[in-house]
Every structure is written in structure tokens, then in C-alpha cells.
Design a protein around this motif. Structure first.
Motif, mmCIF file in Angstrom:
data_model
loop_
_atom_site.group_PDB
_atom_site.id
_atom_site.type_symbol
_atom_site.label_atom_id
_atom_site.label_comp_id
_atom_site.label_asym_id
_atom_site.label_seq_id
_atom_site.Cartn_x
_atom_site.Cartn_y
_atom_site.Cartn_z
ATOM 1 N N LEU A 27 0.820 -1.201 0.000
ATOM 2 C CA LEU A 27 0.000 0.000 0.000
ATOM 3 C C LEU A 27 0.858 1.258 0.000
ATOM 4 O O LEU A 27 1.986 1.255 0.488
ATOM 5 N N ARG A 28 0.281 2.318 -0.525
ATOM 6 C CA ARG A 28 0.887 3.649 -0.458
ATOM 7 C C ARG A 28 0.114 4.418 0.616
ATOM 8 O O ARG A 28 -1.073 4.699 0.457
ATOM 9 N N ILE A 29 0.805 4.752 1.708
ATOM 10 C CA ILE A 29 0.156 5.264 2.918
ATOM 11 C C ILE A 29 0.618 6.690 3.180
ATOM 12 O O ILE A 29 1.823 6.969 3.202
ATOM 13 N N ALA A 30 -0.333 7.592 3.378
ATOM 14 C CA ALA A 30 -0.035 8.933 3.876
ATOM 15 C C ALA A 30 -0.350 8.954 5.362
ATOM 16 O O ALA A 30 -1.493 8.739 5.764
ATOM 17 N N LEU A 31 0.660 9.182 6.188
ATOM 18 C CA LEU A 31 0.495 9.197 7.641
ATOM 19 C C LEU A 31 0.627 10.639 8.127
ATOM 20 O O LEU A 31 1.696 11.246 8.054
ATOM 21 N N LEU A 32 -0.490 11.200 8.607
ATOM 22 C CA LEU A 32 -0.543 12.607 8.988
ATOM 23 C C LEU A 32 -0.296 12.770 10.480
ATOM 24 O O LEU A 32 -0.880 12.055 11.297
ATOM 25 N N THR A 33 0.540 13.751 10.843
ATOM 26 C CA THR A 33 0.760 14.036 12.255
ATOM 27 C C THR A 33 1.025 15.522 12.443
ATOM 28 O O THR A 33 1.962 16.078 11.885
ATOM 29 N N TYR A 34 0.168 16.184 13.216
ATOM 30 C CA TYR A 34 0.338 17.628 13.391
ATOM 31 C C TYR A 34 1.424 17.951 14.398
ATOM 32 O O TYR A 34 1.914 19.077 14.448
ATOM 33 N N LYS A 35 1.842 16.975 15.213
ATOM 34 C CA LYS A 35 2.997 17.114 16.096
ATOM 35 C C LYS A 35 3.720 15.779 16.096
ATOM 36 O O LYS A 35 3.139 14.759 16.446
ATOM 37 N N GLY A 36 4.996 15.782 15.709
ATOM 38 C CA GLY A 36 5.666 14.505 15.551
ATOM 39 C C GLY A 36 6.931 14.304 16.338
ATOM 40 O O GLY A 36 7.620 13.300 16.147
ATOM 41 N N GLN A 43 2.596 10.685 20.727
ATOM 42 C CA GLN A 43 2.203 10.689 19.324
ATOM 43 C C GLN A 43 3.417 10.601 18.408
ATOM 44 O O GLN A 43 3.388 9.929 17.382
ATOM 45 N N GLY A 44 4.489 11.296 18.755
ATOM 46 C CA GLY A 44 5.708 11.207 17.950
ATOM 47 C C GLY A 44 6.328 9.824 17.988
ATOM 48 O O GLY A 44 6.859 9.338 16.980
ATOM 49 N N VAL A 45 6.278 9.183 19.145
ATOM 50 C CA VAL A 45 6.776 7.807 19.259
ATOM 51 C C VAL A 45 5.955 6.884 18.373
ATOM 52 O O VAL A 45 6.486 6.010 17.672
ATOM 53 N N TYR A 69 8.980 18.513 13.657
ATOM 54 C CA TYR A 69 8.880 17.463 12.660
ATOM 55 C C TYR A 69 9.229 16.092 13.240
ATOM 56 O O TYR A 69 10.070 15.979 14.140
ATOM 57 N N PRO A 70 8.586 15.037 12.708
ATOM 58 C CA PRO A 70 8.885 13.693 13.192
ATOM 59 C C PRO A 70 10.335 13.299 12.928
ATOM 60 O O PRO A 70 10.953 13.755 11.965
ATOM 61 N N VAL A 71 10.834 12.445 13.794
ATOM 62 C CA VAL A 71 12.120 11.787 13.575
ATOM 63 C C VAL A 71 11.805 10.372 13.109
ATOM 64 O O VAL A 71 11.146 9.612 13.817
ATOM 65 N N LEU A 72 12.253 10.025 11.911
ATOM 66 C CA LEU A 72 11.943 8.719 11.335
ATOM 67 C C LEU A 72 13.187 7.853 11.286
ATOM 68 O O LEU A 72 14.301 8.349 11.101
ATOM 69 N N ASP A 73 12.976 6.566 11.448
ATOM 70 C CA ASP A 73 14.071 5.613 11.303
ATOM 71 C C ASP A 73 14.256 5.279 9.832
ATOM 72 O O ASP A 73 13.299 5.295 9.051
ATOM 73 N N ALA A 74 15.474 4.950 9.450
ATOM 74 C CA ALA A 74 15.728 4.517 8.080
ATOM 75 C C ALA A 74 14.973 3.230 7.804
ATOM 76 O O ALA A 74 14.892 2.341 8.657
ATOM 77 N N SER A 75 14.391 3.146 6.621
ATOM 78 C CA SER A 75 13.650 1.942 6.254
ATOM 79 C C SER A 75 14.605 0.770 6.097
ATOM 80 O O SER A 75 15.584 0.842 5.361
ATOM 81 N N SER A 76 14.328 -0.316 6.848
ATOM 82 C CA SER A 76 15.171 -1.505 6.759
ATOM 83 C C SER A 76 14.416 -2.662 6.130
ATOM 84 O O SER A 76 14.789 -3.810 6.290
ATOM 85 N N GLY A 77 13.335 -2.351 5.427
ATOM 86 C CA GLY A 77 12.535 -3.390 4.804
ATOM 87 C C GLY A 77 12.316 -3.097 3.345
ATOM 88 O O GLY A 77 12.905 -2.165 2.781
ATOM 89 N N PRO A 78 11.450 -3.860 2.705
ATOM 90 C CA PRO A 78 11.225 -3.691 1.265
ATOM 91 C C PRO A 78 10.420 -2.453 0.904
ATOM 92 O O PRO A 78 10.399 -2.043 -0.249
ATOM 93 N N GLY A 79 9.746 -1.835 1.865
ATOM 94 C CA GLY A 79 8.943 -0.661 1.576
ATOM 95 C C GLY A 79 9.757 0.617 1.612
ATOM 96 O O GLY A 79 10.970 0.609 1.861
ATOM 97 N N GLY A 80 9.093 1.740 1.369
ATOM 98 C CA GLY A 80 9.750 3.034 1.402
ATOM 99 C C GLY A 80 9.227 3.870 2.549
ATOM 100 O O GLY A 80 8.100 3.695 3.010
ATOM 101 N N LEU A 81 10.046 4.806 3.027
ATOM 102 C CA LEU A 81 9.673 5.645 4.153
ATOM 103 C C LEU A 81 10.267 7.033 3.953
ATOM 104 O O LEU A 81 11.482 7.166 3.741
#
Length: 461
Positions: A27-36, A43-45, A69-81
Motif C-alpha cells: 500500500l501507499r500510505i499517507a500518515l498525517l501528524t500535526y505534532k511529531g 504521538q511522535g513515538v 517534525y517527526p524523527v523517522l528511522d531509516a527503512s530496513s525493509g522492502p517498503g519506502g519511508l
């Protein structure tokens, strides 16, 4: 512009395509967060860990967020982030919260609404972020299979189906609970009036929540609160528990336990977290166990009830606050404690409880909100006390600090409970199931609308 006018403008029906489900495709997912920001709230976690696990499952996740802004981990799987920044005016940033922006910063009517709401004592971000998110998504029709909102509950989210986007919304717990507890703690009519104005956005959130097609929440307790406080129909609320990062939060015998150390995660100026009751309990405990001391992961308020209690009981050398630490420093701090404590009056889930249990650190927790669903049975996986009862908290702390075998048993049982029930992988799998249901419903609705339109057209011919 009034709230009703904003709602009316948002709900004008645009034309748009619909999404359909086609099995188990990524799936192509848009994940919305007004505080990340993961360092200033759950919520950021949630966004950080859920987005990572969704990508590991093979999905493409685009987090769309505002400051911090959210802090994201690098994608370690087949999907994109990835992260798309949707900037607000950032009116509450440090070190100048409640700032007045320069005239050239005001870009449009949404910015003007944000400033005006702040100037009149309200909290604008859920509404203004939702309006910006809707505008952004309207320009990207067909880019996502599903939109997942993380507790914004703003007017801008209504009618996304007409843009072709199935919508799933997570409500960790109704903010009306925070409002009630803050009003209970407020002294004087001016303070109470200020609290009511600040939480004015909760009226919008109630209106929006009742119209949402699919609501996720993290516990059975939160589910009931959403029904009671927001008026959402029970059949539209689905419980998908969240969890701890059990790879990071894990036991490590090489980290020494510090005798008498108690650790908690809290902010001194949030009554909901119950820190003042833990401070009072510590004062009672130290009359018999002078080694007992508290480390608080969170911000120390220079004034207020907690600061006054620390001074009143002479605990300046026995209570330390730490903030801005790394994940690894946090884990090692929890590992170093003989006892972890969650003194909250209410929690919609309680990540600190799950994370402490995952490290094998024995837990004392209140029975507020959903905490028992996470921490488990008293005496089996934790010691449980009533919320707001400093005496019971002091007795439980004394019992656990004095009994090494009980600490060992509760610590081991707590980790087993988290591994069995509360991991981010399990949370991601359960969330994807709800995505696919929302996509299927959207596709069926669109098909029915097209069929009805075709029948009407044939009749006219």
C-alpha cells in the motif's frame, strides 16, 4: 472565520476518483501528524515506530507532518519511508513560545487563522494542520491508497473520500480527558477560563470524530472513552494495541542496578501524569529508606505544584530531571533502576509502562485508564495502586525495593507479557488490516455510486 464557516468550506464536495482494494499488494500510505517530535509526547513515538514497521512489511509510507517534525528511522525493509514537511507558523517553538510572527511570515488565510486563534488563547494546530493537509492531498489525487490521521481530528479531514482517499484515524485517547483533569487542577476563575479556551478545539474534535468512517485506538479503556466523550458509534472503533521496541528496550545484565533508584517518565506541569503524588510518596518512603531517589525523564517546571512539593519535603537532592537524552541513554537509565513507576491519573495506553517492562525492570503502576491492560495483574506482572494515592504508592515502592526476589520475578514476567502482546510489528500488522477494510469500503461505496449514476442516466435516456 468561525468554526462553522470553516467546516462548511471544507465540506463543499470536490470531484475525485476512488481507491479500490486488490488483495495483499503493498500500500501507499499517507500518515498525517500535526505534532511529531518523539521526545515530547507519545504521538511522535507512535509515528516513528509504526511508520518503520509498516515499511518493513513492504508498504510505502509518506509521513506528512508539521513542527516539531517527526524523527523517522531509516527503512530496513522492502517498503519506502519518507517525510514531507507541511510547515505551520510554529508558534509554540522553544525558546520563544506564543511568539508573534512577522508580517511577511503570514502566507495565507490559514496562517492568519492560526495567529488569531493563538492571540485569543486557543490552540489552533489541529484545525490549521488539517486544512493544510487537505489542500496538500487535493493536489495529489491518486498518490495514496489510504490516509492515516494521527489524532488531528480537524475539519479539513472531512470529505477526503470525495478526493479519492479512504481515511483511517487513530485516537490515542480523547483530549477531553486532559481538559477535565486540567480543569480539576485549575485554581481561580481566570485559570479555569484560560483552560476552557485552550481546549476549545475539542468541540471540533467531537464533531469530526462522529463523522469518521474508521477509528483506531490503542486500548479497550480508550475505546470506551471515545464512545462516552466523543459520541463515536462503537462499531466504528477498532482496538489495535501499540507496543515497545523490544529490540532496543531489552534486558542487559551488564548495566548495574543503582540501589534505591526509581525512574519515571513525566512532565512536571501535566496534572494527568500524577508526578506530584510520586514526589509525595518518595518523601514518605525516604523516612524508612533514605537511599530511595527518583529520576524523572521529562522537563522540570521551575514553579508549580511539583516544584513546591520538592521544596516543601526537602527533596532537592533526591529528585533529578533529565531531558534531551538519546534512545540508548533512556534504555540504560531504565535498566539502571530498581523500580520503574507510572503514577499517572489516566493513560490511554502507557508506552512508558510497556518500555520499562520490556527491559525487565519491575513496574509499579496505577490503575488509571488503560494502564492495567498494559501492565497486567497486580502481583503477577506489576504492583498496582489506585491513582492519586501517595500512601499506597509509597507502600508499594517500599515493598518492591526491599524484596529482590519479587523484583526479579515481576521483571521477568513483565518482559514476557510485552513480547506476547505489545510489539510494534503486531501493531503494524493490525493497522494494515484496518487499512484494507477502509479501502474495500471506499471501493464498494464508489462502485455503488457509479452504478446509481449509470441507472439514473439510462432512465433519462
Amino acid at each position: 472565520m468561525t468554526a462553522e464557516a470553516v467546516q462548511a468550506a471544507v465540506l463543499r464536495p470536490p470531484a475525485g476518483a476512488s481507491a479500490t482494494d486488490d488483495g495483499d499488494r503493498p500500500l501507499r500510505i499517507a500518515l498525517l501528524t500535526y505534532k511529531g517530535n518523539p521526545f515530547c509526547g507519545g504521538q511522535g513515538v507512535y509515528v516513528r515506530h509504526l511508520s518503520r514497521e509498516l515499511a518493513r512489511l513492504g508498504h510505502t509510507v509518506e509521513v506528512i507532518g508539521a513542527q516539531p517534525y517527526p524523527v523517522l528511522d531509516a527503512s530496513s525493509g522492502p517498503g519506502g519511508l519518507g517525510l514531507t514537511e507541511l510547515p505551520s507558523l510554529d508558534l509554540y517553538r522553544q525558546p520563544d513560545p506564543f511568539r508573534t510572527p512577522r508580517r511577511e511570515e503570514i502566507r495565507d488565510w490559514i496562517d492568519a487563522l492560526e495567529v488569531a486563534t493563538m492571540w485569543t488563547g486557543g490552540f489552533p494546530e489541529p484545525l490549521t494542520f488539517s486544512l493544510r493537509a487537505r489542500r496538500h492531498l487535493a493536489a495529489r489525487r491518486g498518490a495514496f491508497d489510504v490516509v492515516h490521521d494521527n489524532q488531528t481530528l480537524g475539519y479539513g479531514l472531512l470529505g477526503l473520500d470525495r478526493l479519492g482517499f479512504p481515511l483511517v484515524t487513530t485516537v490515542h485517547h480523547p483530549i477531553t480527558v486532559d481538559r477535565r483533569l486540567d480543569l480539576d487542577a485549575a485554581t481561580g476563575w481566570k485559570r479555569r477560563a484560560s483552560v476552557r479556551r485552550w481546549y476549545g478545539f475539542t468541540r471540533m474534535q467531537r464533531r469530526v470524530a462522529r463523522r469518521l468512517p474508521s477509528v483506531l485506538t490503542v486500548s479497550g479503556s480508550s475505546r470506551q472513552e471515545i464512545v462516552d466523550h466523543l459520541g463515536v458509534a462503537e462499531n466504528r472503533i477498532h482496538v489495535v494495541p501499540i507496543g515497545a521496541d523490544t529490540e532496543l528496550f531489552s534486558p542487559d545484565p551488564s548495566v548495574p542496578r543503582i540501589p534505591g533508584r526509581i525512574v519515571t517518565t513525566s512532565s512536571a506541569d501535566v496534572p494527568l501524569k500524577g508526578l506530584i503524588h510520586l514526589v509525595e510518596a518518595l518523601a514518605k518512603l525516604r523516612t524508612e529508606n533514605p537511599r530511595a531517589h527518583l529520576v524523572v525523564v521529562g522537563r522540570r517546571a521551575e514553579d508549580g505544584p511539583v516544584a513546591a512539593a520538592i521544596e516543601r519535603y526537602g527533596l532537592d537532592g533526591a529528585v533529578d530531571f533529565v531531558k534531551g537524552i538519546t534512545d540508548q541513554e533512556l534504555v540504560d537509565l531504565v535498566r539502571s533502576a530498581e523500580v520503574a513507576c507510572v503514577p499517572s491519573l489516566y493513560e490511554g495506553f502507557s508506552l512508558p509502562a510497556a518500555e520499562a517492562m520490556a527491559t525487565g525492570t519491575p513496574l509499579i503502576a496505577t490503575t488509571g485508564g488503560a494502564i492495567p491492560e498494559v501492565a497486567g495483574r497486580d502481583g503477577e506482572t506489576c504492583l498496582a495502586v489506585p491513582p492519586g494515592d501517595a500512601g499506597a504508592l509509597a507502600a508499594a515502592l517500599g515493598r518492591l525495593l526491599d524484596d529482590a526476589e519479587l523484583r526479579r520475578r515481576l521483571g521477568a514476567a513483565g518482559r514476557e507479557r510485552v513480547l506476547a502482546r505489545f510489539t510494534w510489528h503486531q501493531a503494524a500488522v493490525g493497522t494494515v488490516e484496518r487499512y484494507r477494510e477502509a479501502i474495500a469500503v471506499q471501493g464498494g461505496t464508489a462502485h455503488a455510486q457509479r452504478s446509481a449514476a449509470a441507472q439514473l442516466s439510462r432512465r433519462r435516456i
